[in-house]
Structure formats: structure tokens, C-alpha cells
Design an enzyme around this catalytic site. Sequence first.
Site, mmCIF file in Angstrom:
data_model
loop_
_atom_site.group_PDB
_atom_site.id
_atom_site.type_symbol
_atom_site.label_atom_id
_atom_site.label_comp_id
_atom_site.label_asym_id
_atom_site.label_seq_id
_atom_site.Cartn_x
_atom_site.Cartn_y
_atom_site.Cartn_z
ATOM 1 N N ARG A 24 0.823 -1.199 0.000
ATOM 2 C CA ARG A 24 0.000 0.000 0.000
ATOM 3 C C ARG A 24 0.863 1.257 0.000
ATOM 4 O O ARG A 24 2.067 1.207 0.291
ATOM 5 C CB ARG A 24 -0.936 0.034 1.209
ATOM 6 C CG ARG A 24 -0.219 0.054 2.557
ATOM 7 C CD ARG A 24 -1.200 0.147 3.702
ATOM 8 N NE ARG A 24 -0.508 0.144 4.989
ATOM 9 C CZ ARG A 24 -0.881 0.858 6.031
ATOM 10 N NH1 ARG A 24 -1.930 1.663 5.963
ATOM 11 N NH2 ARG A 24 -0.227 0.791 7.179
ATOM 12 N N THR A 135 11.005 4.261 9.748
ATOM 13 C CA THR A 135 10.742 3.526 8.513
ATOM 14 C C THR A 135 11.218 4.294 7.286
ATOM 15 O O THR A 135 10.970 5.502 7.164
ATOM 16 C CB THR A 135 9.241 3.240 8.382
ATOM 17 O OG1 THR A 135 8.819 2.467 9.508
ATOM 18 C CG2 THR A 135 8.938 2.472 7.103
ATOM 19 N N LYS A 160 14.330 0.955 9.485
ATOM 20 C CA LYS A 160 13.546 -0.185 8.999
ATOM 21 C C LYS A 160 13.202 0.097 7.547
ATOM 22 O O LYS A 160 12.380 0.965 7.249
ATOM 23 C CB LYS A 160 12.287 -0.395 9.824
ATOM 24 C CG LYS A 160 11.581 -1.699 9.453
ATOM 25 C CD LYS A 160 10.460 -2.061 10.401
ATOM 26 C CE LYS A 160 9.132 -1.703 9.809
ATOM 27 N NZ LYS A 160 8.009 -2.393 10.483
ATOM 28 N N LYS A 162 11.721 -0.710 3.918
ATOM 29 C CA LYS A 162 10.687 -1.481 3.245
ATOM 30 C C LYS A 162 11.225 -2.050 1.937
ATOM 31 O O LYS A 162 11.840 -1.328 1.131
ATOM 32 C CB LYS A 162 9.467 -0.602 2.959
ATOM 33 C CG LYS A 162 8.750 -0.103 4.209
ATOM 34 C CD LYS A 162 8.048 -1.225 4.950
ATOM 35 C CE LYS A 162 7.176 -0.697 6.076
ATOM 36 N NZ LYS A 162 6.453 -1.788 6.774
ATOM 37 N N ASP A 190 11.801 -5.026 5.942
ATOM 38 C CA ASP A 190 10.423 -5.511 6.066
ATOM 39 C C ASP A 190 9.872 -5.730 4.661
ATOM 40 O O ASP A 190 9.657 -4.788 3.914
ATOM 41 C CB ASP A 190 9.572 -4.486 6.815
ATOM 42 C CG ASP A 190 8.150 -4.963 7.064
ATOM 43 O OD1 ASP A 190 7.825 -6.109 6.675
ATOM 44 O OD2 ASP A 190 7.363 -4.195 7.658
ATOM 45 N N GLU A 218 11.656 -8.904 8.293
ATOM 46 C CA GLU A 218 10.289 -9.003 8.814
ATOM 47 C C GLU A 218 9.345 -9.513 7.721
ATOM 48 O O GLU A 218 9.361 -9.003 6.595
ATOM 49 C CB GLU A 218 9.845 -7.617 9.297
ATOM 50 C CG GLU A 218 8.560 -7.589 10.075
ATOM 51 C CD GLU A 218 8.277 -6.195 10.627
ATOM 52 O OE1 GLU A 218 7.117 -5.950 10.993
ATOM 53 O OE2 GLU A 218 9.203 -5.361 10.698
ATOM 54 N N ASP A 243 5.291 -11.070 11.401
ATOM 55 C CA ASP A 243 4.460 -9.891 11.662
ATOM 56 C C ASP A 243 3.023 -10.167 11.258
ATOM 57 O O ASP A 243 2.188 -10.531 12.079
ATOM 58 C CB ASP A 243 5.019 -8.668 10.940
ATOM 59 C CG ASP A 243 4.164 -7.412 11.155
ATOM 60 O OD1 ASP A 243 3.254 -7.437 12.009
ATOM 61 O OD2 ASP A 243 4.388 -6.406 10.462
ATOM 62 N N LYS A 267 1.601 -6.282 17.522
ATOM 63 C CA LYS A 267 0.902 -5.047 17.155
ATOM 64 C C LYS A 267 -0.487 -5.078 17.775
ATOM 65 O O LYS A 267 -1.212 -6.066 17.638
ATOM 66 C CB LYS A 267 0.813 -4.897 15.634
ATOM 67 C CG LYS A 267 2.149 -4.576 14.976
ATOM 68 C CD LYS A 267 2.007 -4.372 13.483
ATOM 69 C CE LYS A 267 3.346 -3.987 12.848
ATOM 70 N NZ LYS A 267 3.240 -3.885 11.373
ATOM 71 N N CYS A 295 3.757 -0.873 15.197
ATOM 72 C CA CYS A 295 2.495 -0.166 14.996
ATOM 73 C C CYS A 295 2.150 -0.189 13.520
ATOM 74 O O CYS A 295 3.000 -0.460 12.672
ATOM 75 C CB CYS A 295 2.567 1.275 15.498
ATOM 76 S SG CYS A 295 3.800 2.321 14.686
ATOM 77 N N ASP A 320 9.460 -0.446 17.188
ATOM 78 C CA ASP A 320 9.127 0.147 15.885
ATOM 79 C C ASP A 320 7.842 0.962 16.073
ATOM 80 O O ASP A 320 6.781 0.582 15.616
ATOM 81 C CB ASP A 320 8.947 -0.957 14.841
ATOM 82 C CG ASP A 320 8.529 -0.426 13.476
ATOM 83 O OD1 ASP A 320 8.974 0.686 13.119
ATOM 84 O OD2 ASP A 320 7.751 -1.104 12.784
ATOM 85 N N ASP A 322 7.238 4.420 15.303
ATOM 86 C CA ASP A 322 7.608 5.698 14.697
ATOM 87 C C ASP A 322 6.432 6.447 14.086
ATOM 88 O O ASP A 322 6.627 7.507 13.476
ATOM 89 C CB ASP A 322 8.684 5.481 13.625
ATOM 90 C CG ASP A 322 8.210 4.551 12.501
ATOM 91 O OD1 ASP A 322 7.176 3.873 12.675
ATOM 92 O OD2 ASP A 322 8.885 4.496 11.452
#
Length: 363
Positions: A24, A135, A160, A162, A190, A218, A243, A267, A295, A320, A322
Site C-alpha cells: 500500500r 521507517t 527499517k 521497506k 520488512d 520481517e 508480523d 501489534k 504499529c 518500531d 515511529d
Amino acid sequence: MKITNIRLGRISVPLRVPFKTAVRSVSSVEDVIVEIHTDTGAVGYGEAPPTGAVTGDTAGAIIGAVRDHIAPTLLGREVDDFENLMLALQGCILKNTSAKAAVDMALWDLYGQLYHIPVYKMLGGSRSQIVTDITISVNDPEEMARDARNAVDRGYDCLKCKVGKDAPLDLRRLQAIRAEVGQGIKLRIDANQGWKPKEAVRILGQMEDAGLDIEFVEQPVAQHDLTGLKYVTDNVSIPVMADESVQGPADALTIMQMRAADLVNIKLMKAGGLYNALKIASAAEVYGVECMLGCMLEAKVSVNAAIHLACARQVITKIDLDGPVLCTEDPILGGAVFHEKDITVSDEPGLGIKGVEKITYLD
């Protein structure tokens, strides 16, 4: 302290830069706020992001679950009947974990206010300060390297990153970031379910061979594919974190029993709130599995609740949280204090939230 009313509202907070993952892309935080009012005047605050791609919970679903199922279950009940409240909350509707999480944290907020103690101290009180990563959204390698440099210049020493969108490009992305920030910065990646198991093993092996020094990866594969997750865990030396596969305590327990992952990400939105997140943490303590507290893309009400849990339990070794520092502003009054990567929990009773600015009420 009796529950007299449950109000719902919406907030919209622009992001500094668009948040992009393998599944997304969003440019603002659009969350549902829950306020639980009581006959003493105390108010408990909760929050839920509509994250249909991960939890299946849309804004309409969250609002409908609270209005039609959760509120009728809780109205008129005493806050200090806490265990029974939690059981009633979890049992009044199937799934809908984001709505449950928002109400759960508001109830913990009230429970702490009732007994004049911060939630993190009720849950263990291990520490009062934590350090979060930040992130780096998935983009072209050059843009990710620039974003990584900007984060390091802001004081972050753990990024982190992506990935999971165009596997051949993922290696170049990480090479560009590592070249830009040097070896002294921690890099976690991740994939957000973006790879197939054998593909994940191949690309992670290439990252190892390139000396990129990845702290952990992740959710490399689809959330339902626990066999594939275990295959990756068994065939790479980079630690693997589950996750999206952890949709609640039962999933976490299965993953730990299978040894399908080395680490587990807790989470609140997937667990259904602090009540169930504590069960995951307890199972992790038994199995000797370290946890991260993560989160979704959330503002400070729900992230603040996660901070209380992170400050309570030592099994949570990675942070994590942020969401608030990715936003251009903070409309939440009170709660934890953010100084970029450094987070200090509030010692106010409950969760320490005093109010929400720029809220649009739905009643």
C-alpha cells in the site's frame, strides 16, 4: 467508575512523506478515535487505523463494530470489573481486532486513572524510556538512500527499510542505503509478505554475501504460509521476524511451537489490544522468543498505548513505534514524549492522554 457513553470521532494527519510498502501507499493518517466517558468525569482514549490490507478492518467496519456490538456490551458497566469487561469486549463480536484494540486501550486508560497509576507500571514497569527505529519507504534505490541519510541526520541509528516490491531491485536498494549511511547504522528490512519462500532465501542470501549486515527480516512471505516462513527461517542466517502472520495469541503460539520464526512482532491492532498483546508477550517469555512492539500507520493515542506495553516487559527488545514522528503534526494532547528516536513514557495515571485536537465527532 461507571461507563456512561462511548463517543467516536475521526482525525486526519498529513505525513511528512508518503508511506509506501509492498502492499500500500498512503499520504496521511486517517484514524478512528474512541472516547469512553464515565460518571466520574474521567475519559479513556483509544484509536484505530483502518488498515484493510493487513487486518481487514475499514473505517466503516471499525465504527460499526463499536456502535452496534461493543458499546451496547459495555455501557453501564463498572470499570473495576476489568477482567469481565475484557472478556465481554473480546467475545461480543468475531475478529474486528482494530475496533477491539481501540476500546481495549481506552479501558486500560480508565483502569489506570481509577487506581491512580500509569498503565506501564501496572504491567511491569521495566523502564520509562525506549528508542524507536524509523521507517524508510520502498522507492527507487537513490530515493531510499536520500531518505536514509535524512533520517540519520535527524539522529536515528536504526532504519527499517521497506522491500518486497521487485525482488531484484531490493538488493540494490539495500546496497544504496548501506553505502550512504555506512556500517554504524542498524538496518532491518520488512518485505510485507512480498516474496515467495525460495525467492526470499535467494535474495537474503545475496544480501548476506554482499555484507549488508541486516539485523533481521520481517514477514518475508505471505501471512498464511507458515510452512514457507519456517523454510526461510531454516535456510538463512539473517533472523526472521513474523508480523502479519501473528494475527493474535494463538497464531503467535503456533509460530513459536513450529519455530517458524526467530522473532515475533506484537501489534495492538492485530492482537485486539493490550489484553491479548500481553498473552503474546507471556508466551514469548516461556519460549525464549524476543519480541518487537510495532504499529500500523497510527497517531499517538494508539502508539502511546503500545509504548506503555513496551516499557513494561523486558521480552520486548525491539521498538518500531515511529508513527507519530512520520506525521507533520501531533494533534494528541499528553501521553508519551517523542524526541525523534527517544521516547519517554508518561507517568500520568492511565495512559496519560488529555485530549485530541482537530477531531471530527461522528455523533
